[in-house]
Each structure stands twice: as C-alpha cells, then as structure tokens.
Write a protein that holds these residues in place. Structure first.
Motif, PDB file in Angstrom:
ATOM      1  N   GLY A 161      26.475  40.354 106.452  1.00  0.00           N
ATOM      2  CA  GLY A 161      26.634  41.685 107.011  1.00  0.00           C
ATOM      3  C   GLY A 161      28.034  42.230 106.787  1.00  0.00           C
ATOM      4  N   ARG A 162      28.167  43.526 107.044  1.00  0.00           N
ATOM      5  CA  ARG A 162      29.475  44.179 106.887  1.00  0.00           C
ATOM      6  C   ARG A 162      30.532  43.548 107.786  1.00  0.00           C
ATOM      7  N   GLY A 163      30.138  43.188 108.995  1.00  0.00           N
ATOM      8  CA  GLY A 163      31.102  42.586 109.923  1.00  0.00           C
ATOM      9  C   GLY A 163      31.673  41.295 109.373  1.00  0.00           C
ATOM     10  N   THR A 164      30.821  40.473 108.772  1.00  0.00           N
ATOM     11  CA  THR A 164      31.294  39.223 108.180  1.00  0.00           C
ATOM     12  C   THR A 164      32.246  39.512 107.023  1.00  0.00           C
ATOM     13  N   LEU A 165      31.890  40.478 106.196  1.00  0.00           N
ATOM     14  CA  LEU A 165      32.766  40.862 105.083  1.00  0.00           C
ATOM     15  C   LEU A 165      34.145  41.258 105.597  1.00  0.00           C
ATOM     16  N   TYR A 166      34.166  42.166 106.567  1.00  0.00           N
ATOM     17  CA  TYR A 166      35.453  42.677 107.036  1.00  0.00           C
ATOM     18  C   TYR A 166      36.214  41.685 107.910  1.00  0.00           C
ATOM     19  N   ARG A 167      35.548  40.695 108.473  1.00  0.00           N
ATOM     20  CA  ARG A 167      36.267  39.624 109.175  1.00  0.00           C
ATOM     21  C   ARG A 167      37.063  38.799 108.178  1.00  0.00           C
ATOM     22  N   HIS A 168      36.478  38.537 107.024  1.00  0.00           N
ATOM     23  CA  HIS A 168      37.151  37.729 106.000  1.00  0.00           C
ATOM     24  C   HIS A 168      38.114  38.562 105.160  1.00  0.00           C
ATOM     25  N   PHE A 169      37.723  39.780 104.842  1.00  0.00           N
ATOM     26  CA  PHE A 169      38.518  40.645 103.967  1.00  0.00           C
ATOM     27  C   PHE A 169      38.564  42.043 104.592  1.00  0.00           C
ATOM     28  N   PRO A 170      39.596  42.297 105.412  1.00  0.00           N
ATOM     29  CA  PRO A 170      39.664  43.562 106.154  1.00  0.00           C
ATOM     30  C   PRO A 170      39.713  44.813 105.267  1.00  0.00           C
ATOM     31  N   SER A 171      40.050  44.630 103.984  1.00  0.00           N
ATOM     32  CA  SER A 171      40.115  45.783 103.086  1.00  0.00           C
ATOM     33  C   SER A 171      39.795  45.336 101.662  1.00  0.00           C
ATOM     34  N   ARG A 172      39.591  46.302 100.808  1.00  0.00           N
ATOM     35  CA  ARG A 172      39.369  46.063  99.388  1.00  0.00           C
ATOM     36  C   ARG A 172      40.563  45.297  98.796  1.00  0.00           C
ATOM     37  N   GLU A 173      41.762  45.666  99.234  1.00  0.00           N
ATOM     38  CA  GLU A 173      42.986  45.014  98.745  1.00  0.00           C
ATOM     39  C   GLU A 173      42.994  43.521  99.087  1.00  0.00           C
ATOM     40  N   HIS A 174      42.474  43.169 100.249  1.00  0.00           N
ATOM     41  CA  HIS A 174      42.413  41.757 100.636  1.00  0.00           C
ATOM     42  C   HIS A 174      41.465  40.983  99.724  1.00  0.00           C
ATOM     43  N   ALA A 191      33.281  42.718  88.630  1.00  0.00           N
ATOM     44  CA  ALA A 191      33.162  42.597  87.173  1.00  0.00           C
ATOM     45  C   ALA A 191      32.097  43.563  86.645  1.00  0.00           C
ATOM     46  N   ARG A 192      31.048  43.719  87.380  1.00  0.00           N
ATOM     47  CA  ARG A 192      29.924  44.564  86.947  1.00  0.00           C
ATOM     48  C   ARG A 192      30.206  46.051  87.172  1.00  0.00           C
ATOM     49  N   SER A 193      30.760  46.392  88.337  1.00  0.00           N
ATOM     50  CA  SER A 193      30.838  47.799  88.737  1.00  0.00           C
ATOM     51  C   SER A 193      32.258  48.315  88.950  1.00  0.00           C
ATOM     52  N   GLY A 194      33.249  47.455  88.855  1.00  0.00           N
ATOM     53  CA  GLY A 194      34.627  47.877  89.080  1.00  0.00           C
ATOM     54  C   GLY A 194      35.048  47.678  90.521  1.00  0.00           C
ATOM     55  N   VAL A 195      36.355  47.768  90.746  1.00  0.00           N
ATOM     56  CA  VAL A 195      36.902  47.458  92.069  1.00  0.00           C
ATOM     57  C   VAL A 195      36.713  48.577  93.091  1.00  0.00           C
ATOM     58  N   ASP A 196      36.295  49.746  92.638  1.00  0.00           N
ATOM     59  CA  ASP A 196      36.125  50.853  93.578  1.00  0.00           C
ATOM     60  C   ASP A 196      34.696  50.996  94.089  1.00  0.00           C
ATOM     61  N   VAL A 197      33.864  49.998  93.803  1.00  0.00           N
ATOM     62  CA  VAL A 197      32.490  49.980  94.295  1.00  0.00           C
ATOM     63  C   VAL A 197      32.515  49.920  95.825  1.00  0.00           C
ATOM     64  N   PRO A 198      31.521  50.493  96.491  1.00  0.00           N
ATOM     65  CA  PRO A 198      31.487  50.372  97.958  1.00  0.00           C
ATOM     66  C   PRO A 198      31.491  48.888  98.382  1.00  0.00           C
ATOM     67  N   MET A 199      32.292  48.574  99.349  1.00  0.00           N
ATOM     68  CA  MET A 199      32.420  47.192  99.813  1.00  0.00           C
ATOM     69  C   MET A 199      31.102  46.652 100.358  1.00  0.00           C
ATOM     70  N   SER A 226      51.479  44.129 100.404  1.00  0.00           N
ATOM     71  CA  SER A 226      50.020  44.234 100.337  1.00  0.00           C
ATOM     72  C   SER A 226      49.429  42.902  99.892  1.00  0.00           C
ATOM     73  N   PRO A 227      48.146  42.696 100.138  1.00  0.00           N
ATOM     74  CA  PRO A 227      47.502  41.464  99.679  1.00  0.00           C
ATOM     75  C   PRO A 227      47.576  41.291  98.155  1.00  0.00           C
ATOM     76  N   VAL A 228      47.513  42.382  97.406  1.00  0.00           N
ATOM     77  CA  VAL A 228      47.638  42.296  95.950  1.00  0.00           C
ATOM     78  C   VAL A 228      49.059  41.886  95.577  1.00  0.00           C
ATOM     79  N   ALA A 229      50.051  42.471  96.234  1.00  0.00           N
ATOM     80  CA  ALA A 229      51.449  42.097  95.958  1.00  0.00           C
ATOM     81  C   ALA A 229      51.688  40.628  96.279  1.00  0.00           C
ATOM     82  N   THR A 230      51.118  40.158  97.372  1.00  0.00           N
ATOM     83  CA  THR A 230      51.266  38.751  97.747  1.00  0.00           C
ATOM     84  C   THR A 230      50.632  37.847  96.705  1.00  0.00           C
ATOM     85  N   ALA A 231      49.431  38.205  96.240  1.00  0.00           N
ATOM     86  CA  ALA A 231      48.746  37.396  95.226  1.00  0.00           C
ATOM     87  C   ALA A 231      49.511  37.407  93.904  1.00  0.00           C
ATOM     88  N   CYS A 232      50.099  38.548  93.564  1.00  0.00           N
ATOM     89  CA  CYS A 232      50.791  38.693  92.275  1.00  0.00           C
ATOM     90  C   CYS A 232      52.256  38.267  92.319  1.00  0.00           C
TER      91      CYS A 232
END
Length: 183
Positions: free
Chosen positions: A48-61, A30-38, A120-126
C-alpha cells in the motif's frame, strides 16, 4: 484467537517490503522514468501507499536508495584511477560511465544534477562519488582546464540533452563537454 505479530516478524516483514519496493522502483523507474506516480511503485511491489511512504517518504528517498550502489561503484572507479598516471582517456571513460548510470532511469539527471550538494537523499547517495570524482579531477589537473569543479562537470553531464533511444546524453553533446574540459 490470533496473537499479535512479534517484533521479529514485523522486522522481517519490513525488510521484505523495503526489498520489494526497491526492486519495484528499479523496474518502474527503468520502464517509465523517475517522474512516474509513486503509487505505481507501490502497486508493482504489492504494498500500500502507506508502506511505500513509511520506507521512502519521497521520490528523492527512493531514487537515492536506488542510486547508492551505482554511486559507490563510480566512487571506487574514480579512486582506482587515482592510483594511475593522469590519463585523459580514464577521465573520459569515467564520465561516460556516470552518464550510463544516469541513463538507467529516464529523468534521473534532473534530480541528480541539482541534487549533488546539500542534504537531500540523492546528495547523500552521491556524496562518495562526488568526493572521489573531485579528487580524480584534481589528480587530472594538468589535463583539465583550470577553475572547473567536480560539481559543475557532474551537473553539466546530468543536464545534457538525452538520446531518446538510450536515455544517455546525446553523444555529440557529451563530446562537447569532454572537449571543453581539456586544458
């Protein structure tokens, strides 16, 4: 000597981390947009980054997970409109709500528009929203120009030029799309 954490505490920690990541993703996108570094999402969540990517392997997820609730609300609204007589204002109101949902996160339209179909995760959500809007568009067929698909309309609204203040589609551009839909 410390005992190894049991499965229950690991699951609780994972649930907590996922919730923290979703809340941080909501704030950061919301603050910086979806293209902000993960990594900024991970930092905001305090993980940590590992925890982030375990839950959400990509920005799309992450974006797909954040959009699920809004997509479900839009799907419910489209299904509600199916129970009414075809009224042009209902369709226009729905499209404006869709645009508002996209504006929640600057740049989301670039991911949603092209990601409406596929796996894609976005297609699945939408997907539920897209299906409900397709039914609504079909329900409004007497009012809508023939041959227009739900995917075309949703992708077009997602791709419209954005108002820098609101993040939503520029009003005159959305009005052009709406007028172009009318039979």
């Amino acid at each position: 000597m410390n005992a190894a954490p049991n499965a229950t505490s690991r699951r609780a920690d994972a649930v907590h981390n996922r919730s923290a990541l979703l809340a941080a993703g909501e704030r950061v996108f919301a603050r910086s947009g979806v293209d902000v570094p993960m990594e900024e999402v991970a930092r905001e969540a305090g993980v940590g980054r590992g925890t982030l990517y375990r839950h959400f392997p990509s920005r799309e997820h992450l974006l797909g997970a954040l959009m699920e609730e809004q997509a479900a609300c839009l799907a419910a609204e489209a299904r509600r409109l199916l129970d009414e007589e075809p009224v042009w204002e209902g369709l226009v109101s729905w499209l404006r709500r869709y645009d508002e949902a996209l504006a929640r996160f600057r740049g989301a339209g670039h991911h949603v528009g092209p990601g409406l179909t596929g796996t894609s995760p976005v297609a699945t959500a939408c997907h539920p929203m897209r299906v409900a809007f397709a039914a609504l568009l079909d329900h409004m067929s007497v009012l809508v120009r023939p041959g227009i698909t739900a995917e075309q309309v949703l992708a077009l609204v997602a791709a419209l030029p954005k108002d820098p203040d609101t993040g939503g589609a520029q009003a005159q551009c959305l009005d052009i799309v709406v007028r172009g839909l009318r039979a």
